[in-house]
Scaffold this motif. Structure first.
Motif, PDB file in Angstrom:
ATOM      1  N   ALA A 355       0.543  -1.349  -0.088  1.00 35.58           N
ATOM      2  CA  ALA A 355       0.220  -0.174  -0.503  1.00 35.58           C
ATOM      3  C   ALA A 355       0.570   1.487   0.300  1.00 35.58           C
ATOM      4  N   VAL A 356       2.067   1.160   0.997  1.00 33.34           N
ATOM      5  CA  VAL A 356       3.197   2.582   0.918  1.00 33.34           C
ATOM      6  C   VAL A 356       3.418   2.638  -0.524  1.00 33.34           C
ATOM      7  N   ALA A 359       1.510   3.976  -3.051  1.00 36.21           N
ATOM      8  CA  ALA A 359       0.915   5.572  -2.990  1.00 36.21           C
ATOM      9  C   ALA A 359       2.139   6.502  -2.975  1.00 36.21           C
ATOM     10  N   SER A 360       3.137   5.780  -3.128  1.00 36.92           N
ATOM     11  CA  SER A 360       5.044   6.519  -3.427  1.00 36.92           C
ATOM     12  C   SER A 360       5.070   6.699  -5.013  1.00 36.92           C
ATOM     13  N   ALA A 388       4.885   7.641   1.307  1.00 37.64           N
ATOM     14  CA  ALA A 388       3.629   7.360   2.004  1.00 37.64           C
ATOM     15  C   ALA A 388       3.086   7.016   3.549  1.00 37.64           C
ATOM     16  N   GLU A 389       2.315   7.594   4.034  1.00 36.77           N
ATOM     17  CA  GLU A 389       1.864   6.601   5.101  1.00 36.77           C
ATOM     18  C   GLU A 389       0.735   6.212   4.763  1.00 36.77           C
ATOM     19  N   ARG A 390       0.250   4.734   4.498  1.00 37.80           N
ATOM     20  CA  ARG A 390      -0.516   4.278   4.482  1.00 37.80           C
ATOM     21  C   ARG A 390      -0.917   3.518   5.269  1.00 37.80           C
ATOM     22  N   GLU A 391      -1.868   2.460   5.214  1.00 40.09           N
ATOM     23  CA  GLU A 391      -2.555   1.458   6.382  1.00 40.09           C
ATOM     24  C   GLU A 391      -2.163   0.344   5.857  1.00 40.09           C
ATOM     25  N   TYR A 393      -2.501  -2.904   3.608  1.00 36.93           N
ATOM     26  CA  TYR A 393      -3.495  -4.230   2.860  1.00 36.93           C
ATOM     27  C   TYR A 393      -3.594  -5.188   3.929  1.00 36.93           C
TER      28      TYR A 393
END
Length: 601
Positions: A355-356, A359-360, A388-391, A393
């Motif tokens: 996920a990061v 998003a990056s 980027a910061e993401r939760e 999956y």
């Protein structure tokens, strides 16, 4: 006849061609020969062993053991579920066994496979129409399998020449009544002259007619079986190398790949996920199985896959996400290609989760472009890049993305979270369900891919389902009596458990459903229990028998406990009596023991 370049060709039917005195050749192109060539080369490349096909041991025990287990995905002529079933029954121990079964496994001679197997298991029980046939038929356990055996019997019994015996074979196959009558007279006369009784000679000729209708050419059977045996030898001794070559050959045929992947899993091997640092352009052998190739990741394609492998070989392994993006910039990798690589798990070895990384992507590209613009003024480090910061999956989300990018669940399977549930009813892998399970009741579990509701002639609703797991796909038929109760459980894309009766043959297998249930609902039901009490005044043996009959007719996941009042003892029934609790079952149990003695908890 015309000539194009150096190649002469004709459009004449083979019969007319034969009448002109010309010889017809059938040339068969086989991908399996290419597979064998690659297996030989890859084995030498990986192990240093150069294995000459002609020097392979003829009756290798390890190869025969593998064939006897029915693990024959990718083995020429022996891949089908029906053939695998025959091999498991036969337990071949020598090359001649697989030659014979290869000849027998076709319409007509199939009826004699069981006789052949019985003869192999108990040769002392083989009977011959006449003792003089023992030498000709002993190799095939008393069964006439090959056309050459028909000819041998004609030579031996009726003093035919080999040329005349071949004409007899052709007359039988053409079924010309007048010619058959002439040949019968000649055969009987020759047999009587050789000392055979007239009645025995008549029996022998009728027997020849019966078997020659489907007799297979032995030279063909040996040639096909030799290719199969050589492939099987490499598979038994170098499984990783075999599966890598086989997957490369059938790439794109997901159903065959799933069956082979399931077979690998049973052999404690696996398809390892794609990796920018470990994958090759094509499937490659690994100590733990086969590494998924970069070119087979959706949207990536051959050019980018080659560019990744080439860059890695020239300048070393990719250190991190930024290093990868930087070094692949000259190859003009597209955004959707990078997305697919991330979703497939090809960049999983670094610290950041998928996920990061997704998003990056844009941030990384901007960072690299900035480096190119001002690189002479500022010295940047990969560690300076801020992701980027993401939760993360969920596991389910990761698996769905993997499947979309590669066609496979590689790091797990959605059914893995139900492993404790499946210890109760032990569903079969869909790819394992075959005609040998015909008329048996089985459990399966998988994803409901498609559902087609229809109405019967009587206006009742029913449905046809396609269910799949990571080993294959199967059709499930839900008749009106089941569909009425279960239709709310049928949701496309959801995980489903099915209990039903197998029906079909080698060409088509389906399951006639008795129960269909969402896996989540089955999981919830497995925490429930059904309590029954056998009152003192009832005959305990008859009552328990009636109870068990109802439980077996409503198989499911809820446990059952029975309290025997006269013995003052509580019994917990084993998993074979676990049930799907529904109104019909409760009503029938109430009739047996009384409403107050049936409790769901």
């Amino acid at each position: 006849m015309r000539e194009r370049g150096a190649l002469a060709y004709t459009q004449l039917p083979m019969e007319d061609l034969d009448a002109f005195g010309l010889l017809k050749f059938d040339l068969l192109g086989l991908r399996n020969l290419t597979l064998l060539d690659r297996l030989q080369k890859d084995t030498f490349s990986k192990t240093g062993q150069h294995l000459s096909f002609n020097q392979l041991p003829k009756d290798d025990k390890k190869t025969m053991k593998m064939l006897a287990s029915g693990q024959t995905a990718g083995v020429f002529q022996f891949e089908s579920a029906g053939m695998q079933s025959v091999l498991r029954k036969l337990k071949p121990s020598q090359f001649e066994d697989i030659v014979a079964v290869n000849a027998l496994y076709r319409p007509g001679p199939m009826d004699n496979i069981d006789t052949f197997i019985r003869g192999k298991r108990a040769p002392e029980n083989i009977t011959y129409l006449h003792d003089s046939l023992r030498q000709t038929l002993s190799l095939t356990y008393g069964v006439m399998v090959y056309q050459e055996q028909v000819m041998q019997v004609a030579v031996q019994v009726a003093n035919y020449s080999l040329a005349d015996a071949d004409l007899l074979r052709r007359v039988i196959s053409k079924k010309d009544k007048d010619l058959l009558l002439q040949e019968e007279e000649r055969f009987l006369a020759g047999a009587v002259t050789s000392g055979y009784d007239q009645s025995v000679a008549k029996q022998l000729f009728e027997w020849i007619l019966q078997f020659a209708n489907y007799g297979f050419n032995r030279s063909h059977a040996v040639a096909y079986s030799l290719i199969a045996y050589r492939i099987a030898y490499f598979k038994a001794h170098f499984p990783g190398i075999f599966y890598a070559a086989y997957f490369s050959m059938i790439s794109g045929d997901l159903e065959r790949m799933k069956r082979a992947a399931a077979e690998m899993k049973r052999g404690e091997l696996s398809i390892l996920g794609p990796s920018v640092n470990n994958s090759d352009y094509t499937y490659a052998a690994d100590e733990r199985g086969v590494r998924f190739p970069l070119q087979s990741v959706a949207h990536v394609g051959g050019n980018i896959a080659k560019a990744i492998v080439s860059e890695r070989k020239e300048n070393g392994r990719f250190r991190n996400f930024i290093d990868f993006c930087r070094r692949m910039k000259p190859a003009r990798m597209q955004r959707n290609q990078l997305i697919s690589l991330i979703r497939s798990g090809a960049l999983d070895e670094w610290e950041q989760h998928r996920a990061v990384l997704l998003a990056s992507i844009d941030r990384a590209r901007e960072y690299i472009d900035f480096e190119d613009d001002v690189g002479a003024l500022f010295k940047s480090r990969d560690e300076d890049f801020r992701y980027a910061e993401r939760e993360p999956y969920t596991q389910h989300e990761k698996l769905l993305q993997e499947k979309e990018a590669t066609g496979f669940y590689l790091s797990g399977h959605p059914l893995d979270e139900y492993v404790h549930l499946f210890q109760v009813q032990k569903p079969k892998d869909i790819g394992e369900v075959s005609e040998e399970h015909h008329d048996q009741y089985v459990w399966i579990a998988g994803t409901l891919e498609t559902m087609k509701p229809i109405r019967t002639k009587n206006g009742q609703s029913m449905a046809f389902l396609n269910l799949s797991d990571d080993t294959g796909r199967i059709e499930v038929v839900v008749f009106p009596n089941v569909y009425r109760d279960m239709k709310d459980e049928l949701i496309e894309g959801e995980l489903l458990v099915v209990y039903g009766r197998v029906e079909g043959n080698a060409n088509r297998i389906k399951i006639l459903a008795q129960l269909t249930q969402l896996a989540d609902h089955a999981k919830a039901e497995s925490t429930s229990s059904l309590y029954l009490k056998i009152p003192e005044h009832l005959n305990s043996t008859k009552t328990l028998s009636a109870i068990k009959r109802q439980l077996r007719n409503h198989s499911g996941f809820a446990g059952v406990k029975v309290y025997h009042e006269s013995k003052r003892k509580l019994y917990e029934l084993d998993a074979s009596y676990h049930v799907h609790i529904k109104k019909e079952l409760l009503e029938r149990l109430t009739l047996i023991v009384g409403e107050e003695n049936v409790v769901k908890k």
